[in-house]
Design a protein around this motif. Sequence first.
Motif, PDB file in Angstrom:
ATOM      1  N   UNK A  74       1.139  -1.808  -0.179  1.00 30.21           N
ATOM      2  CA  UNK A  74      -0.124   0.185  -0.088  1.00 30.21           C
ATOM      3  C   UNK A  74       1.230   1.123  -0.104  1.00 30.21           C
ATOM      4  N   UNK A  75       0.607   2.019  -0.967  1.00 24.51           N
ATOM      5  CA  UNK A  75       1.178   3.611  -0.722  1.00 24.51           C
ATOM      6  C   UNK A  75       0.116   4.886  -0.342  1.00 24.51           C
ATOM      7  N   UNK A  76       0.968   5.669   0.237  1.00 20.90           N
ATOM      8  CA  UNK A  76      -0.131   7.309  -0.063  1.00 20.90           C
ATOM      9  C   UNK A  76       0.863   7.526  -0.353  1.00 20.90           C
ATOM     10  N   UNK A  77       0.457   9.277  -0.950  1.00 22.33           N
ATOM     11  CA  UNK A  77      -0.102   9.753  -1.676  1.00 22.33           C
ATOM     12  C   UNK A  77       0.140  11.371  -1.805  1.00 22.33           C
ATOM     13  N   UNK A  78       1.335  11.587  -0.998  1.00 21.41           N
ATOM     14  CA  UNK A  78       1.669  13.084  -0.674  1.00 21.41           C
ATOM     15  C   UNK A  78       1.670  14.016  -1.491  1.00 21.41           C
ATOM     16  N   UNK A  79       1.500  14.119  -2.522  1.00 22.60           N
ATOM     17  CA  UNK A  79       1.835  15.193  -3.338  1.00 22.60           C
ATOM     18  C   UNK A  79       1.827  14.772  -4.643  1.00 22.60           C
ATOM     19  N   UNK A  80       1.018  15.227  -6.350  1.00 20.29           N
ATOM     20  CA  UNK A  80       0.873  15.650  -7.044  1.00 20.29           C
ATOM     21  C   UNK A  80       1.119  16.488  -8.009  1.00 20.29           C
ATOM     22  N   UNK A  81       1.987  17.276  -8.935  1.00 24.39           N
ATOM     23  CA  UNK A  81       2.457  18.238  -9.309  1.00 24.39           C
ATOM     24  C   UNK A  81       3.091  18.592 -10.721  1.00 24.39           C
ATOM     25  N   UNK A  82       2.887  19.133 -11.658  1.00 22.55           N
ATOM     26  CA  UNK A  82       3.685  19.146 -12.802  1.00 22.55           C
ATOM     27  C   UNK A  82       4.720  20.825 -12.161  1.00 22.55           C
ATOM     28  N   UNK A  83       5.532  20.364 -12.349  1.00 21.48           N
ATOM     29  CA  UNK A  83       6.661  21.714 -12.301  1.00 21.48           C
ATOM     30  C   UNK A  83       7.842  21.500 -12.894  1.00 21.48           C
ATOM     31  N   UNK A  84       8.761  22.299 -12.146  1.00 24.27           N
ATOM     32  CA  UNK A  84      10.281  22.022 -13.287  1.00 24.27           C
ATOM     33  C   UNK A  84      10.940  21.740 -12.720  1.00 24.27           C
ATOM     34  N   UNK A  85      11.747  20.688 -12.742  1.00 21.05           N
ATOM     35  CA  UNK A  85      11.948  18.939 -11.777  1.00 21.05           C
ATOM     36  C   UNK A  85      13.456  20.096 -11.516  1.00 21.05           C
ATOM     37  N   UNK A  86      14.549  19.780 -10.414  1.00 23.03           N
ATOM     38  CA  UNK A  86      15.511  20.226  -9.975  1.00 23.03           C
ATOM     39  C   UNK A  86      16.580  20.036 -11.020  1.00 23.03           C
ATOM     40  N   UNK A  87      17.613  21.359 -10.712  1.00 22.73           N
ATOM     41  CA  UNK A  87      19.175  21.300 -12.021  1.00 22.73           C
ATOM     42  C   UNK A  87      18.869  20.057 -12.110  1.00 22.73           C
ATOM     43  N   UNK A  88      19.518  19.589 -10.608  1.00 21.11           N
ATOM     44  CA  UNK A  88      20.725  18.011 -11.179  1.00 21.11           C
ATOM     45  C   UNK A  88      19.633  17.089 -11.314  1.00 21.11           C
ATOM     46  N   UNK A  89      17.855  17.276 -11.332  1.00 23.00           N
ATOM     47  CA  UNK A  89      17.414  15.677 -12.158  1.00 23.00           C
ATOM     48  C   UNK A  89      17.096  16.243 -13.478  1.00 23.00           C
ATOM     49  N   UNK A  90      17.170  17.462 -13.989  1.00 20.69           N
ATOM     50  CA  UNK A  90      16.678  18.012 -15.688  1.00 20.69           C
ATOM     51  C   UNK A  90      17.756  17.678 -15.822  1.00 20.69           C
ATOM     52  N   UNK A  91      19.331  17.864 -15.558  1.00 20.66           N
ATOM     53  CA  UNK A  91      20.475  17.109 -16.217  1.00 20.66           C
ATOM     54  C   UNK A  91      19.948  15.300 -16.746  1.00 20.66           C
ATOM     55  N   UNK A  92      20.019  15.256 -15.356  1.00 22.06           N
ATOM     56  CA  UNK A  92      20.004  13.739 -15.564  1.00 22.06           C
ATOM     57  C   UNK A  92      18.732  12.714 -16.126  1.00 22.06           C
ATOM     58  N   UNK A  93      17.913  13.176 -16.492  1.00 21.04           N
ATOM     59  CA  UNK A  93      16.370  13.261 -17.176  1.00 21.04           C
ATOM     60  C   UNK A  93      17.288  13.170 -18.970  1.00 21.04           C
ATOM     61  N   UNK A  94      17.964  14.685 -18.934  1.00 19.95           N
ATOM     62  CA  UNK A  94      18.205  14.769 -20.117  1.00 19.95           C
ATOM     63  C   UNK A  94      17.350  15.999 -20.981  1.00 19.95           C
ATOM     64  N   UNK A  95      16.855  16.654 -20.257  1.00 20.89           N
ATOM     65  CA  UNK A  95      15.462  17.578 -20.322  1.00 20.89           C
ATOM     66  C   UNK A  95      15.488  18.933 -20.627  1.00 20.89           C
ATOM     67  N   UNK A  96      15.494  19.878 -21.723  1.00 21.09           N
ATOM     68  CA  UNK A  96      15.646  20.949 -22.091  1.00 21.09           C
ATOM     69  C   UNK A  96      15.458  21.803 -20.651  1.00 21.09           C
ATOM     70  N   UNK A  97      16.097  22.582 -20.569  1.00 25.10           N
ATOM     71  CA  UNK A  97      15.706  23.541 -19.354  1.00 25.10           C
ATOM     72  C   UNK A  97      14.699  24.162 -19.224  1.00 25.10           C
ATOM     73  N   UNK A  98      13.717  24.013 -18.312  1.00 28.41           N
ATOM     74  CA  UNK A  98      12.319  24.924 -18.238  1.00 28.41           C
ATOM     75  C   UNK A  98      11.208  24.457 -18.573  1.00 28.41           C
ATOM     76  N   UNK A  99      11.418  22.550 -19.121  1.00 25.88           N
ATOM     77  CA  UNK A  99      10.717  21.632 -19.657  1.00 25.88           C
ATOM     78  C   UNK A  99       9.820  20.858 -17.977  1.00 25.88           C
ATOM     79  N   UNK A 100       8.581  21.029 -18.469  1.00 25.26           N
ATOM     80  CA  UNK A 100       8.381  20.517 -17.485  1.00 25.26           C
ATOM     81  C   UNK A 100       8.048  18.881 -17.151  1.00 25.26           C
ATOM     82  N   UNK A 101       8.026  17.984 -15.842  1.00 33.48           N
ATOM     83  CA  UNK A 101       7.536  16.931 -15.640  1.00 33.48           C
ATOM     84  C   UNK A 101       6.428  16.641 -14.532  1.00 33.48           C
TER      85      UNK A 101
END
Length: 273
Positions: free
Chosen positions: A104-131
Amino acid sequence: MRDHLRPTLPEGGKARRVYLLLRDDITSGVHGPGALLPGEQRLAESYGVSRVTIRRALDALEGDGLIDRRAGSGTRVSAAPGTEAMAADVTTLIPQIVRMGQHSARLLSFSYDVPPAQVAREMGIAEGERVQTAVRVRLAEGQPFSHLTTYVPEDIAANYSEADLANTPLYQLLERSGVRVASAHQTVSATLASPDVAHALECSTGSGLLSLRRVVRDARGRVVEHLSALYRPDRFKLEMALTRVGADDARHWEPVVGDRSAEDMEDGNGGKA
């Protein structure tokens, strides 16, 4: 009265050190349920601190429900100081984590945001792109054992809703969205619990946590999920079966990959390796 759902470390560096050492001994079974702890003076001598420091550490342990202190009868470890730690074999960690999704899991938050800079680099997405960013806590027998933060590209996440994620493991949602996971790279390290994570995992702020970061890719090499997972070490542990290989001076340890699982390691030779 202390809020048991949001315990805090005792004041003072020495008291915190004693608290963490005693807590680790309790949760690991060195001091088993019902065991009588040494008296304050003996503990003070053992740890090289004052009795005041020992009292502060014991106050925190009592607040966490790990010990019972009664005048005239000493300090005993609580009958049920914690739950048995879940085990996962490092060599088959991905499948086991997928199976953990059935907890079982408890969902604490759900949103569409620009990820932290390190996460964006590791995902290889463009600056300002939402996830799509989600924070969940997984529970076993009603007890939280992991804190998960996931980042998924917006176009993939558009195929499922917040309600879907609250009730269905993410891997199933990704596959339902047409994603075919092909590979992943993960790292395991350690970190300390921040106040919000400590509150979610019902542990003390500053507690040591097992940290796992995983980047998952599809067959084209695109990152389809970035996971940051934090585990309570008293409720989750990693295990690995090893075998001795090579000849003479070249003999060394290598992990066993195949049929042996964490459960197979429990044998008549003293339990888990």
